[in-house]
Scaffold this active site. Structure first.
Site, mmCIF file in Angstrom:
data_model
loop_
_atom_site.group_PDB
_atom_site.id
_atom_site.type_symbol
_atom_site.label_atom_id
_atom_site.label_comp_id
_atom_site.label_asym_id
_atom_site.label_seq_id
_atom_site.Cartn_x
_atom_site.Cartn_y
_atom_site.Cartn_z
ATOM 1 N NE ARG A 84 -3.325 2.891 0.579
ATOM 2 C CZ ARG A 84 -4.423 3.153 1.297
ATOM 3 N NH1 ARG A 84 -5.021 2.181 1.944
ATOM 4 N NH2 ARG A 84 -4.911 4.366 1.356
ATOM 5 N NE ARG A 93 -7.826 2.455 -2.270
ATOM 6 C CZ ARG A 93 -8.382 3.240 -1.350
ATOM 7 N NH1 ARG A 93 -8.726 2.746 -0.193
ATOM 8 N NH2 ARG A 93 -8.606 4.501 -1.618
ATOM 9 C CG ASP A 96 -8.170 1.390 2.635
ATOM 10 O OD1 ASP A 96 -7.407 1.725 3.553
ATOM 11 O OD2 ASP A 96 -9.181 2.041 2.316
ATOM 12 C CG ASP A 98 -10.457 2.422 6.011
ATOM 13 O OD1 ASP A 98 -9.313 2.909 6.126
ATOM 14 O OD2 ASP A 98 -11.188 2.634 5.037
#
Length: 335
Positions: A84, A93, A96, A98
């Site tokens: 990343r 990307r 990811d 989160d």
């Protein structure tokens, strides 16, 4: 102190599914951390910046004793290790991860805002999260309720495995962990053959070229989906078998089979090279352990950090089962 964390994962570059699964495997390997549940994968349209490839998205719940910011930094380190690079806000990307929310914990600073400020607006976050945590409360409402408020357009189930460890291993070994000799089984044990048939009937069996060529008449095992993982087997020699040339092809095929027939078990049945290649993706192993030694010329690789979950002793052999505790995440089935 333990924290229950809710994560959203996404990827839209490279081998998206395997990247997500590898991210989940690395999260599960963090110190004092348990991967509790993983949602199915979803194919989703881009959000925020539309001129980019579609995403695979998933949600996961994690129980960890790492402090929230330490856990955040660990996830960011996994992102970096998997390629990343944060060049563009909302851009394409490789991976990811989160951090959406943590039960009993809030934060509102530049580094960490919890709950995530956009999570209740994004279908690609809410739909997977509702599969594994529909009653989790965010901003005074359950994830299930928030999910009803967003359009699911552009969020569809993916024909891609979400389970980080989708395989079970089945083998018969002697006292020296031997598997076979000169391309044949070491011993004929009727009880082992009956167990093999009972466990695999109606399921999917994955084998290497040598195991395929050792089958009677080189014919597929009846009543099962037969997959051969081989880079060298001529396609014309694989009649009746599904042939995969690489792990990427295997995961794609297993994803399609899982979507078409939920609940099917994927068994790795050998030989030694395939066991070694697929062992990192195994969650449970079912081993028939023979008492005698037979001067085998191929051997089962070490299983690693497993615990024995069952042992049934018979004259001359034992049926044993093992599992990898850190690999036993619950895979969400949808709501």
């Amino acid at each position: 102190m333990e924290y229950r964390c809710y994560l959203s994962l996404g990827a839209n570059l490279g081998e998206r599914g395997e990247t997500l699964r590898e991210a989940l495997r690395r999260i599960a390997a963090l110190p004092v951390t348990l991967l509790e549940a993983v949602s199915p994968f979803y194919e989703t349209a881009p959000w925020g910046k539309l001129d980019q490839p579609s995403f695979l998205n998933a949600a996961a719940t994690v129980l960890t004793s790492l402090a929230p910011r330490d856990f955040l930094h660990a996830c960011q380190s996994i992102e970096r290790d998997l390629g990343r690079v944060r060049h563009e806000h909302w851009g394409a990307r490789t991976i990811d991860i989160d951090l959406l929310s943590i039960e009993g914990f809030t934060s509102d600073d530049e580094e960490l805002r919890l709950p995530h400020p956009y999570m209740t607006e994004r279908a690609f976050v809410l739909v997977p999260l509702a599969d594994i945590a529909p009653e989790h409360f965010v901003k005074g409402r359950s994830v299930r309720d928030w999910c009803r408020e967003v359009s699911r357009e552009g969020v569809v189930p993916a024909a891609e495995l979400s389970d980080p460890w989708p395989l079970r291993l089945l083998a018969c070994i002697d006292a020296d962990r031997g598997l076979g000799k000169n391309g044949h089984l070491l011993a004929s044990v009727p009880e082992d053959m009956a167990r093999f048939r009972q466990l695999t009937m109606g399921q999917v069996v994955i084998m290497g070229r040598g195991t395929m060529e050792s089958l009677p008449g080189r014919q597929p095992l009846r009543g099962r989906v037969n997959i051969v993982l081989s880079r060298t087997l001529p396609a014309e020699d694989a009649q009746g078998f599904l042939l995969c040339r690489s792990l990427a092809e295997l995961w794609t095929l297993l994803g399609k089979l899982a979507l078409a027939h939920p609940g099917r078990i994927f068994w790795c049945i050998g030989g030694a090279h395939v066991y070694e290649e697929l062992l990192p993706y195994v969650r449970e192993a079912y081993i028939t352990e023979l008492t005698a030694s037979y001067a085998a010329d191929c051997h089962l690789p070490p299983l690693g950090s497993v615990i024995c979950t069952g042992r049934e002793v018979h004259p001359g052999f034992a049926f044993c089962s093992y599992c990898y505790p850190m690999r036993m995440a619950v895979i969400g089935k949808g709501v």
